[in-house]
Design an enzyme around this catalytic site. Structure first.
Site, PDB file in Angstrom:
ATOM      1  N   SER A  89     -43.128  36.641  10.553  1.00  0.00           N
ATOM      2  CA  SER A  89     -42.343  36.140  11.742  1.00  0.00           C
ATOM      3  C   SER A  89     -42.705  36.194  12.943  1.00  0.00           C
ATOM      4  O   SER A  89     -42.387  35.430  13.830  1.00  0.00           O
ATOM      5  CB  SER A  89     -40.687  37.041  11.736  1.00  0.00           C
ATOM      6  OG  SER A  89     -41.283  38.404  11.698  1.00  0.00           O
TER       7      SER A  89
ATOM      8  N   HIS B 194     -41.337  39.634  17.345  1.00  0.00           N
ATOM      9  CA  HIS B 194     -40.773  38.140  17.456  1.00  0.00           C
ATOM     10  C   HIS B 194     -41.194  37.916  18.842  1.00  0.00           C
ATOM     11  O   HIS B 194     -41.506  36.680  18.986  1.00  0.00           O
ATOM     12  CB  HIS B 194     -39.391  38.374  17.220  1.00  0.00           C
ATOM     13  CG  HIS B 194     -39.031  38.393  15.815  1.00  0.00           C
ATOM     14  ND1 HIS B 194     -37.441  38.340  15.298  1.00  0.00           N
ATOM     15  CD2 HIS B 194     -39.602  38.607  14.625  1.00  0.00           C
ATOM     16  CE1 HIS B 194     -37.480  38.440  13.943  1.00  0.00           C
ATOM     17  NE2 HIS B 194     -38.817  38.632  13.742  1.00  0.00           N
TER      18      HIS B 194
END
Length: 242
Positions: free
Chosen positions: A130, A176
């Protein structure tokens, strides 16, 4: 999204995107085989030593800054990330080409790892693509702005992911964020930095060279941040994850 300054053949395929998906799936299959479980695929020493963690950093296992980006906690984690990679990867790869796309993905992966290493390592085990994928989302945002497209739908997606990252347990919001910021910076270097060159004397070679130079500087800073963290992480004790 159309290609940025390039002509795309009708038979063009996002080869790098598909290859990255394949690698992630293969690594997941390896982890499941090692543990004998699809759901608990991280529950073995052989697999855990490739995850980003406090113990791995104390041991000086620098490779975990890379390998952690190809591991996933269970099939749902894998499927969500691979679907997102498929959606955003195709767009960015088509717009910027395979080499630039691969660079953005790789440096964003490292950017996510660097953020976790410096600000969120304690008592955590971090895995997943991610960070790199958020780098692609950041890259697509830069491309939307460069091409003067309406970014509303993309901003909604980013907002939903930000809320999820901050409110749901088990999600590395630092990974992230680090990936997203890195992806934005590298992509901006590719598409905006060349505008600093005198327009009447701007050549394709100069444009490409400046873009790659910016990407190289950002990559060097990220790698240096990771190296420094591994070299100076508190505590000299080296111990096993067993």
């Amino acid at each position: 999204m159309t290609a940025l300054g390039t002509t795309v053949r009708r038979d063009w395929q996002p080869v790098v995107t598909y290859s990255l998906i394949a690698v992630n799936v293969i690594v997941f299959a390896f982890s499941a085989k090692q543990t004998g479980s699809i759901e608990n695929n991280m529950a073995s020493y052989e697999v855990a030593r490739f995850a980003l963690s406090e113990q791995a950093t104390l041991n000086g296992w620098w490779w975990t800054a890379v390998t952690s980006g190809f591991l996933h906690f269970g099939p749902i984690h894998l499927l969500v990330n691979m679907f997102t990679l498929y959606v955003f990867g195709r767009n960015v790869e088509q717009a910027l080409g395979r080499a630039r796309f691969g660079t953005i993905y790789a440096v964003s992966l490292l950017g996510g790892s660097a953020a976790v290493l410096w600000f969120g390592l304690e008592n955590t085990i971090t895995v997943g693509a991610s960070g790199a994928i958020f780098g692609l989302i950041g890259a697509e945002l830069v491309l939307y702005l460069k091409l003067k497209l309406n970014p509303t739908s993309l901003l909604v997606i980013i907002g939903v992911n930000v809320v999820a990252s901050l409110t749901l347990s088990g999600i590395s919001w630092l990974g992230h964020l680090g990936g997203f910021v890195t992806g934005v910076l590298v992509t901006a270097g590719f598409v905006y930095a060349p505008e600093l060159l005198p327009k009447d004397r701007r050549t394709r070679q100069q444009v490409e060279a400046l873009g790659w130079a910016c990407a190289g500087v950002i990559a060097a800073v990220v790698v240096a941040a990771i190296a420094v963290r591994f070299g100076t992480f508190p505590g000299a004790q080296v111990y096993s994850l067993r």
